[in-house]
Design a protein around this motif. Structure first.
Motif, PDB file in Angstrom:
ATOM      1  N   THR A  37       5.451   4.794   2.586  1.00  0.00           N
ATOM      2  CA  THR A  37       5.720   5.843   3.238  1.00  0.00           C
ATOM      3  C   THR A  37       6.226   5.399   4.897  1.00  0.00           C
ATOM      4  OG1 THR A  37       4.000   7.052   2.375  1.00  0.00           O
ATOM      5  CG2 THR A  37       4.883   7.935   4.264  1.00  0.00           C
ATOM      6  N   VAL A  38       5.788   4.446   5.296  1.00  0.00           N
ATOM      7  CA  VAL A  38       6.127   4.238   6.521  1.00  0.00           C
ATOM      8  C   VAL A  38       7.613   3.433   6.421  1.00  0.00           C
ATOM      9  CG1 VAL A  38       5.792   2.514   8.490  1.00  0.00           C
ATOM     10  CG2 VAL A  38       3.962   3.860   7.684  1.00  0.00           C
ATOM     11  N   ARG A  39       7.719   2.793   5.680  1.00  0.00           N
ATOM     12  CA  ARG A  39       9.173   2.158   5.368  1.00  0.00           C
ATOM     13  C   ARG A  39      10.020   3.194   4.935  1.00  0.00           C
ATOM     14  NH1 ARG A  39      10.203  -3.069   4.182  1.00  0.00           N
ATOM     15  NH2 ARG A  39       8.360  -4.528   4.477  1.00  0.00           N
ATOM     16  N   ARG A  40       9.553   4.099   4.064  1.00  0.00           N
ATOM     17  CA  ARG A  40      10.759   5.216   3.826  1.00  0.00           C
ATOM     18  C   ARG A  40      11.113   5.995   5.134  1.00  0.00           C
ATOM     19  NH1 ARG A  40       8.280  10.475   1.339  1.00  0.00           N
ATOM     20  NH2 ARG A  40       7.453  10.312   3.397  1.00  0.00           N
ATOM     21  N   ASP A  41      10.185   6.321   5.898  1.00  0.00           N
ATOM     22  CA  ASP A  41      10.065   7.242   7.187  1.00  0.00           C
ATOM     23  C   ASP A  41      10.990   6.551   8.014  1.00  0.00           C
ATOM     24  OD1 ASP A  41       8.716   9.198   5.696  1.00  0.00           O
ATOM     25  OD2 ASP A  41       6.875   9.120   6.926  1.00  0.00           O
TER      26      ASP A  41
ATOM     27  N   ALA B  62       8.043   0.844  14.021  1.00  0.00           N
ATOM     28  CA  ALA B  62       6.829   1.446  13.287  1.00  0.00           C
ATOM     29  C   ALA B  62       5.725   0.325  13.176  1.00  0.00           C
ATOM     30  CB  ALA B  62       7.118   1.991  12.088  1.00  0.00           C
ATOM     31  N   ARG B  63       4.532   0.799  13.433  1.00  0.00           N
ATOM     32  CA  ARG B  63       3.630  -0.021  13.086  1.00  0.00           C
ATOM     33  C   ARG B  63       2.925  -0.121  11.585  1.00  0.00           C
ATOM     34  NH1 ARG B  63      -0.901  -1.317  16.508  1.00  0.00           N
ATOM     35  NH2 ARG B  63       0.045  -0.125  18.497  1.00  0.00           N
ATOM     36  N   LEU B  64       2.763  -1.263  11.485  1.00  0.00           N
ATOM     37  CA  LEU B  64       2.237  -1.218  10.074  1.00  0.00           C
ATOM     38  C   LEU B  64       0.524  -1.673  10.100  1.00  0.00           C
ATOM     39  CD1 LEU B  64       4.474  -3.363   7.775  1.00  0.00           C
ATOM     40  CD2 LEU B  64       4.016  -0.953   7.641  1.00  0.00           C
ATOM     41  N   SER B  65      -0.406  -1.491   9.171  1.00  0.00           N
ATOM     42  CA  SER B  65      -1.675  -1.947   9.340  1.00  0.00           C
ATOM     43  C   SER B  65      -1.632  -3.302   9.651  1.00  0.00           C
ATOM     44  CB  SER B  65      -2.584  -1.388   8.157  1.00  0.00           C
ATOM     45  OG  SER B  65      -1.797  -2.109   6.959  1.00  0.00           O
ATOM     46  N   ASP B  66      -2.716  -3.821  10.358  1.00  0.00           N
ATOM     47  CA  ASP B  66      -2.746  -5.290  10.693  1.00  0.00           C
ATOM     48  C   ASP B  66      -2.829  -6.049   9.194  1.00  0.00           C
ATOM     49  OD1 ASP B  66      -2.963  -4.676  13.239  1.00  0.00           O
ATOM     50  OD2 ASP B  66      -4.930  -5.065  13.491  1.00  0.00           O
ATOM     51  N   GLY B  67      -2.332  -7.243   9.358  1.00  0.00           N
ATOM     52  CA  GLY B  67      -2.498  -8.192   8.208  1.00  0.00           C
ATOM     53  C   GLY B  67      -3.790  -8.788   7.869  1.00  0.00           C
ATOM     54  N   PRO B  68      -3.989  -9.495   6.800  1.00  0.00           N
ATOM     55  CA  PRO B  68      -5.413  -9.745   6.425  1.00  0.00           C
ATOM     56  C   PRO B  68      -5.877 -10.587   7.555  1.00  0.00           C
ATOM     57  CG  PRO B  68      -3.693 -10.387   4.577  1.00  0.00           C
ATOM     58  CD  PRO B  68      -2.897  -9.817   5.859  1.00  0.00           C
ATOM     59  N   ASP B  69      -4.922 -11.504   8.220  1.00  0.00           N
ATOM     60  CA  ASP B  69      -5.615 -12.458   9.222  1.00  0.00           C
ATOM     61  C   ASP B  69      -5.847 -11.375  10.701  1.00  0.00           C
ATOM     62  OD1 ASP B  69      -2.988 -11.956   9.659  1.00  0.00           O
ATOM     63  OD2 ASP B  69      -2.394 -14.178   9.682  1.00  0.00           O
TER      64      ASP B  69
ATOM     65  N   SER C  62       1.011  -1.078   0.084  1.00  0.00           N
ATOM     66  CA  SER C  62       0.202  -0.029   0.121  1.00  0.00           C
ATOM     67  C   SER C  62       0.948   1.284   0.016  1.00  0.00           C
ATOM     68  CB  SER C  62      -0.920  -0.137   1.257  1.00  0.00           C
ATOM     69  OG  SER C  62      -0.237   0.054   2.540  1.00  0.00           O
ATOM     70  N   ALA C  63       0.398   2.217  -0.717  1.00  0.00           N
ATOM     71  CA  ALA C  63       0.891   3.557  -0.319  1.00  0.00           C
ATOM     72  C   ALA C  63       1.526   3.914   1.145  1.00  0.00           C
ATOM     73  CB  ALA C  63       0.242   4.794  -1.192  1.00  0.00           C
TER      74      ALA C  63
END
Ligand SMILES: [Zn+2]
Length: 259
Positions: free
Chosen positions: A15-19, A42-49, A10-11
């Protein structure tokens, strides 16, 4: 994955990875790392599960070797979900971070440092004094957590989260500094200002024979609220000229950073 086996991101994740990678580079550029230890998460959005997902640096790399592409994805226990570099993570080092992330869903990023000035201020009972406008921004906004030894058992994680409460800044007594942010940018800016505050305090306390001029509680509290409203405005608008300038510094220091 798409049909060619390429991971589709995802976009937001891009961005989170770059930051986050830029955050590691900035800590390096400011000379605030402790070898390969201490971390920024850094937190990513939750995975599909529904798995809680976080990004951390690949273990063993220097902070100036971290890139958006070699960051490791882990769950809240530090278990690997994606490890492009293949060296895993320092799971023990993630313990403090996971405790904060699991308790504070308003926190997107946690920065932890061991620096000479930060450890020095963490080693005095009075902690950080409101001596200037850098440090006044932390007046009434800093939590403290007592040192219990290196091992962080589950009990200590509970006390750490309890001590942090709803604050974004914590002095880990006899240990170092911790900042949280609603974005990676906010967590890093808080850490850089906290570090400057600690350096200024150490410098001021070195002037033997002179008298410290500590700000009054009223002025310090007023200054803290001024800073807070500026941070709030930046987070609400998403426009952050200071972070953009910091990203340019990272890219200038290493043009291959995000390639
Ligand atoms: Zn530490």
């Amino acid at each position: 994955m798409d049909d060619f086996g390429t991971t589709i991101r995802s976009a937001e994740e891009t961005t989170v990875r770059r930051d986050l990678a830029a955050a590691y580079r900035l800590i390096h550029l400011h000379g605030l790392e402790d070898s390969i230890f201490t971390h920024i998460s850094a937190r990513l959005s939750d995975g599909p599960d529904g798995t809680h997902r976080f990004l951390l640096n690949p273990y063993g790399l220097r902070f100036d070797e971290v890139t958006p592409e070699n960051l490791v994805t882990i769950d809240e226990t530090g278990a690997l979900l994606d490890d492009p570099y293949g060296h895993g993570v320092n799971a023990a080092g993630f313990t403090i971070h996971s405790a904060v992330h699991m308790a504070r869903h308003d926190v997107a990023c946690v920065v932890h440092t061991h620096t000479v000035a930060g450890v020095a201020v963490s080693s005095v009972k009075e902690g950080l004094l409101p001596l200037n406008q850098w440090s006044a921004q932390f007046f009434g906004k800093t939590a403290f957590h007592d040192y219990e030894g290196i091992a962080l058992d589950l009990d200590e994680r509970e006390r750490l989260v309890r001590d942090l409460g709803t604050k974004f800044v914590m002095i880990l007594r006899n240990h170092g500094l911790l900042t949280c942010g609603r974005s990676v940018a906010e967590a890093i800016k808080l850490m850089l200002n906290l570090e400057r505050s600690c350096k200024a305090q150490v410098a001021a306390l070195s002037m033997r024979g002179l008298t410290l001029d500590v700000l009054t509680d009223n002025v310090a509290a007023h200054t803290a609220e001024q800073y807070q409203s500026a941070y709030d405005k930046t987070e609400a608008s998403g426009e952050d000229a200071e972070w953009a300038a910091m990203l340019r510094r990272v890219e200038k220091s290493d043009p291959t950073f995000a390639r």
